[in-house]
Design an enzyme around this catalytic site. Structure first.
Site, PDB file in Angstrom:
ATOM      1  N   CYS A   2       0.808  -1.214   0.000  1.00  0.00           N
ATOM      2  CA  CYS A   2       0.000   0.000   0.000  1.00  0.00           C
ATOM      3  C   CYS A   2       0.845   1.269   0.000  1.00  0.00           C
ATOM      4  CB  CYS A   2      -0.880   0.039   1.241  1.00  0.00           C
ATOM      5  SG  CYS A   2      -1.833  -1.446   1.466  1.00  0.00           S
ATOM      6  N   ARG A  27       4.577   0.748  -6.068  1.00  0.00           N
ATOM      7  CA  ARG A  27       4.516  -0.170  -4.934  1.00  0.00           C
ATOM      8  C   ARG A  27       3.554  -1.331  -5.182  1.00  0.00           C
ATOM      9  NH1 ARG A  27       6.759   1.909  -0.359  1.00  0.00           N
ATOM     10  NH2 ARG A  27       5.381   0.839   1.084  1.00  0.00           N
ATOM     11  N   TRP A  75      -3.171  -2.530  -1.547  1.00  0.00           N
ATOM     12  CA  TRP A  75      -2.834  -3.881  -1.998  1.00  0.00           C
ATOM     13  C   TRP A  75      -3.560  -4.807  -1.027  1.00  0.00           C
ATOM     14  CZ3 TRP A  75      -0.272  -8.373  -0.440  1.00  0.00           C
ATOM     15  CH2 TRP A  75       0.169  -9.218  -1.472  1.00  0.00           C
ATOM     16  N   ASN A 101      -1.144   1.069   6.078  1.00  0.00           N
ATOM     17  CA  ASN A 101      -0.351   0.031   5.410  1.00  0.00           C
ATOM     18  C   ASN A 101       0.133  -0.901   6.504  1.00  0.00           C
ATOM     19  OD1 ASN A 101       1.385  -1.509   3.864  1.00  0.00           O
ATOM     20  ND2 ASN A 101       2.994   0.054   3.785  1.00  0.00           N
ATOM     21  N   GLY A 102      -0.137  -2.197   6.342  1.00  0.00           N
ATOM     22  CA  GLY A 102       0.276  -3.158   7.365  1.00  0.00           C
ATOM     23  C   GLY A 102      -0.854  -4.119   7.654  1.00  0.00           C
ATOM     24  N   GLU A 485      17.591 -16.167 -11.035  1.00  0.00           N
ATOM     25  CA  GLU A 485      17.228 -14.753 -11.189  1.00  0.00           C
ATOM     26  C   GLU A 485      16.611 -14.498 -12.571  1.00  0.00           C
ATOM     27  OE1 GLU A 485      16.694 -12.411  -9.386  1.00  0.00           O
ATOM     28  OE2 GLU A 485      16.891 -10.588 -10.553  1.00  0.00           O
ATOM     29  N   LYS A 489      12.856 -13.057 -13.109  1.00  0.00           N
ATOM     30  CA  LYS A 489      12.565 -11.818 -13.843  1.00  0.00           C
ATOM     31  C   LYS A 489      11.444 -12.057 -14.837  1.00  0.00           C
ATOM     32  CE  LYS A 489      13.832  -9.312 -11.963  1.00  0.00           C
ATOM     33  NZ  LYS A 489      14.613  -9.440 -10.762  1.00  0.00           N
ATOM     34  N   GLU A 492       7.962 -12.964 -13.229  1.00  0.00           N
ATOM     35  CA  GLU A 492       7.461 -11.841 -12.447  1.00  0.00           C
ATOM     36  C   GLU A 492       6.777 -10.803 -13.342  1.00  0.00           C
ATOM     37  OE1 GLU A 492       9.623  -9.106  -9.110  1.00  0.00           O
ATOM     38  OE2 GLU A 492      10.842  -9.795 -10.753  1.00  0.00           O
ATOM     39  N   HIS A 509      17.840 -35.092 -12.645  1.00  0.00           N
ATOM     40  CA  HIS A 509      17.121 -35.609 -11.467  1.00  0.00           C
ATOM     41  C   HIS A 509      15.631 -35.291 -11.528  1.00  0.00           C
ATOM     42  CE1 HIS A 509      20.907 -36.738  -9.684  1.00  0.00           C
ATOM     43  NE2 HIS A 509      21.384 -35.576 -10.095  1.00  0.00           N
ATOM     44  N   LYS A 608       6.182  -3.781  -4.755  1.00  0.00           N
ATOM     45  CA  LYS A 608       7.619  -3.520  -4.763  1.00  0.00           C
ATOM     46  C   LYS A 608       8.275  -3.964  -3.469  1.00  0.00           C
ATOM     47  CE  LYS A 608      11.572  -1.972  -6.176  1.00  0.00           C
ATOM     48  NZ  LYS A 608      12.312  -2.927  -7.025  1.00  0.00           N
TER      49      LYS A 608
HETATM   50  C1  AGP Z   1      12.526  -8.802  -7.442  1.00  0.00           C
HETATM   51  O1  AGP Z   1      12.429  -8.567  -8.795  1.00  0.00           O
HETATM   52  C2  AGP Z   1      11.268  -8.868  -6.721  1.00  0.00           C
HETATM   53  N1  AGP Z   1      10.454  -7.751  -6.912  1.00  0.00           N
HETATM   54  C3  AGP Z   1      11.344  -9.385  -5.296  1.00  0.00           C
HETATM   55  O2  AGP Z   1      11.703 -10.721  -5.396  1.00  0.00           O
HETATM   56  C4  AGP Z   1      12.284  -8.670  -4.303  1.00  0.00           C
HETATM   57  O3  AGP Z   1      13.610  -8.876  -4.673  1.00  0.00           O
HETATM   58  C5  AGP Z   1      12.014  -9.202  -2.884  1.00  0.00           C
HETATM   59  O4  AGP Z   1      10.693  -8.922  -2.534  1.00  0.00           O
HETATM   60  C6  AGP Z   1      12.955  -8.633  -1.837  1.00  0.00           C
HETATM   61  O5  AGP Z   1      12.806  -7.265  -1.684  1.00  0.00           O
HETATM   62  P1  AGP Z   1      13.861  -6.400  -0.900  1.00  0.00           P
HETATM   63  O6  AGP Z   1      15.149  -6.511  -1.647  1.00  0.00           O
HETATM   64  O7  AGP Z   1      13.304  -5.019  -0.916  1.00  0.00           O
HETATM   65  O8  AGP Z   1      13.984  -6.981   0.479  1.00  0.00           O
END
Ligand code: AGP
Length: 613
Positions: A2, A27, A75, A101-102, A485, A489, A492, A509, A608
């Site tokens: 949020c 966010r 969110w 937020n929370g 990674e 990407k 995501e 495996h 985010k």
């Molecule tokens: C990465 O592309 C993602 N958005 C997500 O995995 C992110 O890296 C993860 O939530 C950790 O966030 P932070 O680095 O702010 O702790």
């Protein structure tokens, strides 16, 4: 998660709130709302969907605020993303409004009590209980005290912003476990979840600490504890300006941030590396911290998502070059294990935002058990660096796109600095070899710049594979995390695609059973100690008619005959190869997502920074 903005100042309040809220879009959210105080009392507007829906509704039926208002992008956690559940939430009489937020963990028990006291609820959210709780306390107490008393009853996490009809000159805020900053402008003040929200108006900010309450008016700031004890804190000046948080002609923040990587890595290195002298200089606090490490020290790296992948690369380098035993844990698992930590353990928390709930909980657990905590973080003043014993900031600049790119390569850069500095302290590397490694480290920004030249080739490859629905990413050793990674990407930002990363040696495996004709497999086959083994893995995929998209080192002619599509990056030491391999992986995900018409900067269902568990 949020986004929150609160404002006290001058008209046009609604426009200011919407502009600031728009800068928090990154966010991730599914509905948005606004509330202002005007001559009618509190007026509120909410819409499901993007902030532009809210803007359109206000255009159609204008809303006016005089000097005070709050806004929110939600969110959803408790209750579906509907208008009723969107914030702001009101008390029974519609005389106070708040955004949150929370998560209020004890909301059910509070709600039951408030229902018994005659309060009427409209939404399914946990947040609404806070509005009614403040209303209840305000029957006996002045508003500021009522707010603090209500906060003392909450369990869980919150960043809150509150306005009331009876107090049209004051904005109230508080934080516990979710970020909130104060922005101080000329004759105006803001509360916001993050700095970009206020940068167009001010660079003077106060970072709220845990369990602090703030009361803002046009004439000043009053900061207190939950018990009302005054706190004095000077504002800090944010070092970056609005342009860093704007797209500046790029179609997406993600692309801008990919392209910014040479300068982001340069920033990470610049004050710390003197390759000619063979020296790495951290700030005093970090130096003291490192000097306390014992010869039996072990490291536990905790992180989530992309930061976790940086941690996995860190494990290879720290063990190989600095001879430190390293475990890497997903923070969400670490916090629920019974980890064996002691005074010879350093927990390294890697995080872009510094606010990830699981990583923060892991930091607290580590401290409780007597371990030392070192944070590697991008956002200055965020929670994790404040709770850690020392912090190495990545200085990558604001990362707005949900998909992390420049934060990742800057995290890797910090890990290189840390590894080489420990290797030097422990006498594990000769001066000549150290100088050689540091020279390459110093050249990384230039090498990344060259790696970025692959973009036209990546665009062609993306066109060829944009319609595929399953991808594998395979790598070994330092580039096993690169495979994870790369897959993260793609899945995501392009939710139509299923992508998995594996250690190439694991294929036999299980995962190889799925390979069929045309299945794209991205191989990390840069120059390394396991190059030939990776080539064997490539052949295994080809034997099953999979399509091999190979990322290799420049000058590797032999690899061509194994590749259906070939991308090359500058040749470098294996240690540094993940940082260069990251570039084509990021660009490939970006261009495939673009061809699939995806919402690249704000993929559905993602936020985010994940500030709730
Ligand atoms: C990465 O592309 C993602 N958005 C997500 O995995 C992110 O890296 C993860 O939530 C950790 O966030 P932070 O680095 O702010 O702790």
């Amino acid at each position: 998660m949020c986004g929150i903005v609160g404002y006290v100042g001058k008209p046009p309040v609604v426009q200011t709130l919407l502009d600031c809220l728009g800068r928090l879009e990154y966010r991730g959210y599914d509905s948005a709302g606004i509330a202002v105080v005007n001559d009618k009392g509190i007026e509120i507007r909410k819409r499901v969907g993007k902030i532009k829906e809210l803007v359109a509704s206000i255009k159609q039926k204008p809303l006016d605020g005089e000097r005070l208002g709050i806004s929110h992008s939600r969110w959803a956690t408790h209750g579906e993303p509907t208008e009723v559940n969107a914030h702001p939430h009101l008390d029974c009489r519609g005389e106070l409004a708040l955004v949150h937020n929370g998560i209020v963990e004890n909301y059910a028990e509070l709600k039951a009590r408030l229902l018994g006291q005659g309060h009427r609820f409209r939404s399914q959210t946990d947040t609404e209980v806070i509005a009614h709780l403040v209303e209840e306390h305000a029957k006996r107490l002045p508003l500021a005290e009522a707010f603090r008393s209500a906060l003392k009853e909450l369990r869980g996490s919150y960043a809150l912003c509150l306005i009331a009809k009876r107090d049209p000159t004051h904005l109230y805020g508080a934080r516990a476990g979710s970020p909130l900053i104060v922005g101080l402008g000329k004759g105006e003040a803001f509360l916001a979840s993050d700095v970009p929200a206020v940068l167009a108006r001010t660079r003077r900010v106060i970072y709220l600490n845990e369990q602090e309450v703030v009361e803002l008016s046009t004439s000043g700031v009053k900061l207190t504890t939950l018990n009302g004890a005054p706190i004095t804190r000077k504002p800090s000046t944010v070092s970056w300006d609005l342009s860093a948080a704007q797209k500046e002609g790029y179609d997406h923040f993600m692309l801008k941030e990919i392209v910014e990587q040479p300068s982001a890595v340069e920033q990470t290195l610049c004050t710390r590396l003197d390759a000619a002298k063979g020296q790495i200089a951290f700030d005093r606090r970090t130096r003291t911290f490192l000097s306390r490490l014992t010869s039996q020290e072990k490291f536990v790296i905790i992180a989530c998502g992309t930061a976790y992948h940086a941690g996995l690369v860190g494990e290879y380098m720290l063990e190989e070059l600095a001879h430190v035993p390293v475990d890497v844990d997903l923070a969400s698992e670490f916090r629920y294990r019974a980890p064996m930590l002691d005074r010879d353990t350093t927990v390294i928390a890697i995080t872009q935002s510094g606010e990830t709930a699981d990583t923060l909980a892991g930091v607290r657990l580590a401290k409780e058990q007597g371990a030392k905590v070192l944070a590697i973080c991008n956002v200055m003043g965020s929670s994790i660096p404040r709770e850690a014993d020392a912090v190495i900031y990545t200085h990558a600049g604001p990362e707005i796109a949900v998909a992390s790119t420049k934060a990742y390569t800057s995290q890797l850069t910090v890990l290189y600095l840390l590894t080489l500095s420990l290797a030097k302290r422990r006498g594990l590397v000769t001066s000549a070899r150290l100088r050689e490694l540091l020279t390459t480290l110093g050249r990384l920004p230039k090498l990344i710049e060259r790696a970025l030249e692959v973009e036209p080739a990546i665009k062609r490859i993306a066109r060829r594979y944009a319609r595929a629905r399953d991808f594998y990413y395979l790598g070994r050793r330092y580039n096993f995390p690169s495979a994870l990674e790369g897959a993260l990407k793609l899945k995501e930002i392009c939710p139509r695609i299923h992508a998995e990363g594996y250690a190439a040696g694991e294929m036999k495996h299980g995962p190889i059973s799925l390979i069929r004709k045309g299945w794209p497999v991205v191989f990390l086959a840069t120059d390394s100690a396991v190059y030939e083994k990776v080539v064997s893995n490539i052949e295994e995929v080809r034997a099953r008619k999979g399509e091999c998209l190979i990322i290799a080192s420049e000058g590797d002619r032999a690899i061509r005959r194994h590749a259906d599509a070939l991308i090359t990056v500058p040749k470098t030491e294996e240690l540094f190869s993940p940082i260069l391999a990251a570039i084509p992986l990021q660009l490939l995900a970006y261009h495939i997502a673009r061809l699939n018409g995806c919402d690249i900067d704000q993929p559905p269902n993602l936020a985010k920074s994940v500030t709730v568990e």
